[in-house]
Design a protein around this motif. Sequence first.
Motif, PDB file in Angstrom:
ATOM      1  N   UNK A  43       0.830  -1.209   0.000  1.00 30.69           N
ATOM      2  CA  UNK A  43       0.000   0.000   0.000  1.00 30.69           C
ATOM      3  C   UNK A  43       0.865   1.261   0.000  1.00 30.69           C
ATOM      4  N   UNK A  44       1.799   1.341   0.942  1.00 27.06           N
ATOM      5  CA  UNK A  44       2.612   2.548   1.084  1.00 27.06           C
ATOM      6  C   UNK A  44       3.623   2.741  -0.028  1.00 27.06           C
ATOM      7  N   UNK A  45       4.276   1.655  -0.458  1.00 26.32           N
ATOM      8  CA  UNK A  45       5.297   1.772  -1.501  1.00 26.32           C
ATOM      9  C   UNK A  45       4.671   2.207  -2.825  1.00 26.32           C
ATOM     10  N   UNK A 104      -9.174   0.244   1.111  1.00 26.73           N
ATOM     11  CA  UNK A 104      -7.935   0.480   0.378  1.00 26.73           C
ATOM     12  C   UNK A 104      -6.685  -0.182   0.961  1.00 26.73           C
ATOM     13  N   UNK A 105      -6.412  -0.142   2.271  1.00 29.12           N
ATOM     14  CA  UNK A 105      -5.187  -0.809   2.743  1.00 29.12           C
ATOM     15  C   UNK A 105      -5.214  -2.321   2.553  1.00 29.12           C
ATOM     16  N   UNK A 155      -1.257  -2.983  -3.066  1.00 32.25           N
ATOM     17  CA  UNK A 155      -0.913  -1.889  -3.970  1.00 32.25           C
ATOM     18  C   UNK A 155      -2.112  -1.055  -4.379  1.00 32.25           C
ATOM     19  N   UNK A 156      -1.933   0.255  -4.433  1.00 32.96           N
ATOM     20  CA  UNK A 156      -3.057   1.125  -4.789  1.00 32.96           C
ATOM     21  C   UNK A 156      -3.495   0.914  -6.234  1.00 32.96           C
ATOM     22  N   UNK A 157      -2.671   0.254  -7.043  1.00 33.30           N
ATOM     23  CA  UNK A 157      -3.105  -0.137  -8.382  1.00 33.30           C
ATOM     24  C   UNK A 157      -4.323  -1.055  -8.307  1.00 33.30           C
ATOM     25  N   UNK A 158      -4.401  -1.878  -7.246  1.00 34.32           N
ATOM     26  CA  UNK A 158      -5.554  -2.759  -7.057  1.00 34.32           C
ATOM     27  C   UNK A 158      -6.799  -1.972  -6.666  1.00 34.32           C
ATOM     28  N   UNK A 159      -6.618  -0.917  -5.880  1.00 33.27           N
ATOM     29  CA  UNK A 159      -7.745  -0.041  -5.549  1.00 33.27           C
ATOM     30  C   UNK A 159      -8.328   0.572  -6.811  1.00 33.27           C
ATOM     31  N   UNK A 160      -7.457   1.034  -7.689  1.00 32.64           N
ATOM     32  CA  UNK A 160      -7.917   1.628  -8.947  1.00 32.64           C
ATOM     33  C   UNK A 160      -8.735   0.617  -9.743  1.00 32.64           C
ATOM     34  N   UNK A 190     -17.301   2.539  -3.377  1.00 29.24           N
ATOM     35  CA  UNK A 190     -16.972   3.247  -2.147  1.00 29.24           C
ATOM     36  C   UNK A 190     -15.473   3.149  -1.915  1.00 29.24           C
ATOM     37  N   UNK A 191     -14.772   4.260  -2.112  1.00 31.41           N
ATOM     38  CA  UNK A 191     -13.341   4.312  -1.843  1.00 31.41           C
ATOM     39  C   UNK A 191     -13.165   4.510  -0.345  1.00 31.41           C
ATOM     40  N   UNK A 192     -12.973   3.397   0.347  1.00 36.24           N
ATOM     41  CA  UNK A 192     -12.981   3.428   1.800  1.00 36.24           C
ATOM     42  C   UNK A 192     -11.592   3.462   2.394  1.00 36.24           C
TER      43      UNK A 192
END
Length: 415
Positions: free
Chosen positions: A132-134, A332-333, A337-342, A356-358
């Motif tokens: 998530x952070x990286x 999201x966490x 990876x935030x690519x997965x959130x997208x 819902x972007x939680x």
Amino acid sequence: MKIIDVVLSEGTTGFYFDDQKAIKKGAGHDGFFYTGEAVTPGFSKIRQKGEAISVMLVLEDGQVALGECAAVQYSGAGGRDPLFLAQDFIPVIESEIAPKLIGRELTSFRELAEEVDAMEHNGKKFHTAIRYGVTQAILDAVAKSQHRTMAEVVVDEYQTGVELKRIPIFTQSGDDRYNNVDKMIIKGADVLPHALINNVEEKLGRNGEILKDYVLWLRQRISEQKQSEGYEPILHIDVYGTIGQAFANDFKRVAEYVAELGEIAKPYHLRIEGPVDVDEREAQIKALAEITRYLAEAGSDVEIVADEWCNTYEDVVDFADANAGHMLQVKTPDLGGVNNTIEALLYCRKTGKGAYSGGTCNETNRSAEILTNIAMACGATQCLAKPGMGVDEGYMIVNNEMNRVLALSRRRKNS
């Protein structure tokens, strides 16, 4: 533009790690502490301070990109990764990930983020909080190398087709579910109050009577105190499976009770998050699909929001395809990876589900800012105000970042 160094520092989050299983089993209170023994592996106390790791990517022109590793409040529950303690994971990032980033050219966020998210150690992916952070830091680095907002990078790389605009902000009250609602009304929050209904005896009622009274109070309080005539927030209440507990997971009875809450809430629209938690992924999908179907048959407009066991991109796909809820929280966490959130937010939109972007109250200001960019770029239905449970701080961080992104993107269009 290349990454020339990776610098890490330990940090704290905007809330705490809480042992959800111990709380559900009836842990007592002593001020802000919970009393009793922790039961989830990794916890030494039922409530512990939240920890984070700042990931700073030094670019060859001297700019520093920043992302922050954080994990959800209820770590280790609902199929999630275990407790995330900074001192345990800083050495992992230093030895396993940093050497693979130093010297890399920042040509594509998507490609590098997917590579990092897929990295493994001893046959397993790295902790979700690390990924998530990286990947947040990588998104910031690409945006800085292009002198654009992170939202603009995501719109272009993923071809989201979204015109950047404000999206509804969902505020969370924590246990102070009365005073904090007043703050939400004053701020004009679009969606409220979360309410943290995580205990049957104290917060829901054996027959759901306490929550019914609370929804009635909410309706009346908003109508009496709203700052403008046009203010009609959506009511979104997270019940952490307690309705299922109260009604022995009789899904028809759960749906009937939820429909009753919807009638009490009118004229305000109601969403109920996590009406049941059946402790297993496939069973959870089936349960929410049944409740969603019962509500449709009853003609109720209450929306069910999936949360527990909907942790990964693959989970989001499966919940959406099974019609297991009207809205899915992309927590999201939990997705790494935030690519997965997208990808998850875009899949919700594609399948007609509320996106819902939680996330969690247990994040940081930096992760909140970055995920606000992502929520806007993906056209999310709503975005969580985070971190913390104090309302004002989380709302300020998300609201102000949203407005900054819009102002900067407008400037570029007009220049």
